[in-house]
Motif scaffolding. Structure first.
Motif, mmCIF file in Angstrom:
data_model
loop_
_atom_site.group_PDB
_atom_site.id
_atom_site.type_symbol
_atom_site.label_atom_id
_atom_site.label_comp_id
_atom_site.label_asym_id
_atom_site.label_seq_id
_atom_site.Cartn_x
_atom_site.Cartn_y
_atom_site.Cartn_z
ATOM 1 N N ALA A 204 3.565 13.723 18.349
ATOM 2 C CA ALA A 204 3.584 15.185 18.366
ATOM 3 C C ALA A 204 4.725 15.652 19.260
ATOM 4 O O ALA A 204 5.208 14.915 20.113
ATOM 5 N N PRO B 48 2.045 18.497 15.445
ATOM 6 C CA PRO B 48 2.404 17.215 14.813
ATOM 7 C C PRO B 48 3.896 17.134 14.535
ATOM 8 O O PRO B 48 4.492 18.111 14.058
ATOM 9 N N GLY C 118 -0.231 18.371 10.090
ATOM 10 C CA GLY C 118 -0.348 16.932 10.235
ATOM 11 C C GLY C 118 -0.401 16.233 8.891
ATOM 12 O O GLY C 118 -0.853 16.798 7.882
ATOM 13 N N CYS D 91 0.535 12.528 14.753
ATOM 14 C CA CYS D 91 1.224 13.170 13.624
ATOM 15 C C CYS D 91 0.304 13.382 12.431
ATOM 16 O O CYS D 91 0.747 13.900 11.402
ATOM 17 N N HIS E 106 -6.119 18.917 13.449
ATOM 18 C CA HIS E 106 -5.225 18.164 14.326
ATOM 19 C C HIS E 106 -5.875 18.007 15.693
ATOM 20 O O HIS E 106 -6.155 18.995 16.372
#
Length: 471
Positions: A118, A260, A277, A298, A311
């Motif tokens: 990230a 992400p 993500g 991610c 996320h």
């Protein structure tokens, strides 16, 4: 097997795949644009605050250790393009010198792992890139903060200065960095745009965190949207400006959160979710792809309570993702079933835990729910050292299914949230929770643990809503 990213998910995947397949069976190449691998970013605030002595203590496995295990790890090498159809990635060395495949070289893959992590949120307000403004995402960032503090703390006569520090954002990193700075003896102001600190809690629980932080000498300013960082003639940050005021600062720390890092994946046409993500199946394989996996910060993960992806960037998830990816890429079989949203943090002796859904998340999921909040103690009330503890619990209105729990307190508060995390994973109702056989002795808990006290109160509220009387 080509891996993009050399931290938790990427190198866990590499290590697990190597356990299953030797070098003759599977060649593993990992590209990392930074200097360090397999380190705990979560430990950086404790290193800055002096609780962890050195940077090396945060490194689980060095590049040399990975190479000894038969992993071709290439540092300072950035992947700039993923060619899905051509099954190759383009790389360049970060410092501009020739890379492993030459400038802008291509490396073929049979299996690809995207573990790009990230990126910290860095709003585009004026002055955000000035000297003295620090993000806290990598070990390099942590070293930069430490070096800056050390230089400013020294006086010409060998003494030590007290600095004015401003932390922008009161999430996990912001709160933990405020602790680090207060431990170093500095004046700390935390600026948070939301109604209360810790937006991963409901506002009423965040208010308890604010009260605890204020009691430690930390100035917490909420409803404070940063507009600008002012600089001096030397180009260094000197103050942070909000709509309501100006806060002098020798050092500014950004703790606004992360997003992400999926720019490579997006450009390659790989699928991403609502929060940006990557989307994967239970085996961490990217949707629509046979030989491409993704894990770590991610990706979006499946929330087992809300029944949707979101996320949740945490090292615990990243390491598990890597294990699953390495097993599957190495010819085995493993799945990652999802999360319930558990996290803990602290600021000095104040502990904060949460799992499951907040009120707004339950509402967004279309759930009808009840909430209860109880105040109890960490130990039997008569036992020396008993500390106050607040527990908030959400339960589904008709079924009584546990939806979420938040805890704010001192000794023993943070990890108590694991009781609720297990209950959420098992799909328990609050009534079923009241029968849990938890450990008890006066030094560790009251006869009724605070979490079970909240569960009992939730049972009563669920029954009252359904006309079933009280427990």
């Amino acid at each position: 097997m080509v891996i993009i990213g050399g931290d938790a998910a990427g190198m866990s995947a590499a290590s697990q795949a190597r356990r299953l397949r030797n070098e003759d069976e599977l060649e593993i190449v990992a590209f990392e644009r930074g200097t360090f691998t397999s380190y705990s970013a979560c430990g950086i605030p404790y290193w800055v605050g002096g609780e962890v002595d050195s940077r090396d203590e945060l490194i689980a496995r060095t590049p040399e250790e990975h190479r000894k295990r038969g992993i071709d790890l290439r540092l300072h090498t950035e992947v700039t393009e993923i060619d899905v159809d051509g099954r190759r990635v383009r790389t360049r060395t970060v410092d501009g010198a020739e890379g492993p495949s030459g400038p802008d070289g291509w490396t073929h893959f049979d299996k690809l792992v995207v573990a790009t992590g990230a990126r910290p949120v860095r709003p585009p307000f004026p002055g955000v890139d000035a000297d003295g403004v620090h993000g806290v995402q990598s070990l390099t960032d942590g070293q930069s903060v430490l070096d800056d503090l050390a230089a400013l703390e020294r006086t010409d006569d060998g003494g030590r200065r007290t600095l004015r520090t401003v932390v922008v954002g009161a999430g996990y990193i912001g709160v933990e960095m405020s602790e680090a700075l207060i431990r170093r003896g500095h004046r700390v102001t935390v600026l948070e745009q939301a109604e209360q600190p810790m937006s991963m809690l409901d506002p009423d629980m965040g208010a308890l965190v604010r009260e605890g932080m204020s009691g430690l000498g930390i100035e917490v300013v909420t409803g404070a949207a940063v507009r600008e960082i002012l600089t001096g003639a030397d180009g260094r940050a000197r103050a942070v400006v909000t709509d309501d005021g100006e806060y002098a600062a020798d050092v500014v720390v950004l703790g606004i959160g992360v997003r992400p890092e999926t720019s490579l994946a997006r450009a390659a046409g790989l699928p991403v979710g609502e929060s940006g993500g990557l989307l994967t199946d239970l085996g961490m394989r990217v949707l629509g792809q046979r030989d491409i996996w993704a894990g770590g910060d991610c990706v979006e993960v499946f929330d087992r309570v809300a029944r949707r992806t979101r996320h949740l960037p945490l090292g615990t998830h990243a390491n598990k993702h890597g294990q699953v990816i390495g097993t599957n890429a190495g010819g085995g079989y493993a799945t990652f079933p999802g999360v319930v949203g558990t996290a803990v943090s602290k600021v000095c002796d104040l502990e904060i835990g949460r799992t499951g859904l907040l009120e707004r998340q339950a509402a967004e999921a279309g759930l009808r729910y009840v909430t209860v909040t109880v105040e109890s103690t960490s130990r039997a009330g008569y036992y020396p050292g008993a500390q106050a503890m607040h527990v908030k619990m959400l339960a589904e209105e008709r079924t009584g299914r546990l939806l979420g729990t938040q805890i704010v307190g001192r000794e023993g508060a943070g990890k108590r949230v694991d009781i609720a995390a297990v209950a959420l994973t098992a799909g328990m109702t609050v009534e079923e929770m009241t029968g849990l056989d938890l450990g008890y002795a006066p030094p560790f808990s009251p006869v009724w643990d605070p979490v079970l006290v909240a569960a009992r109160k939730a049972v009563s509220k669920v029954r009252a809503r359904s006309g079933g009387g009280s427990a």
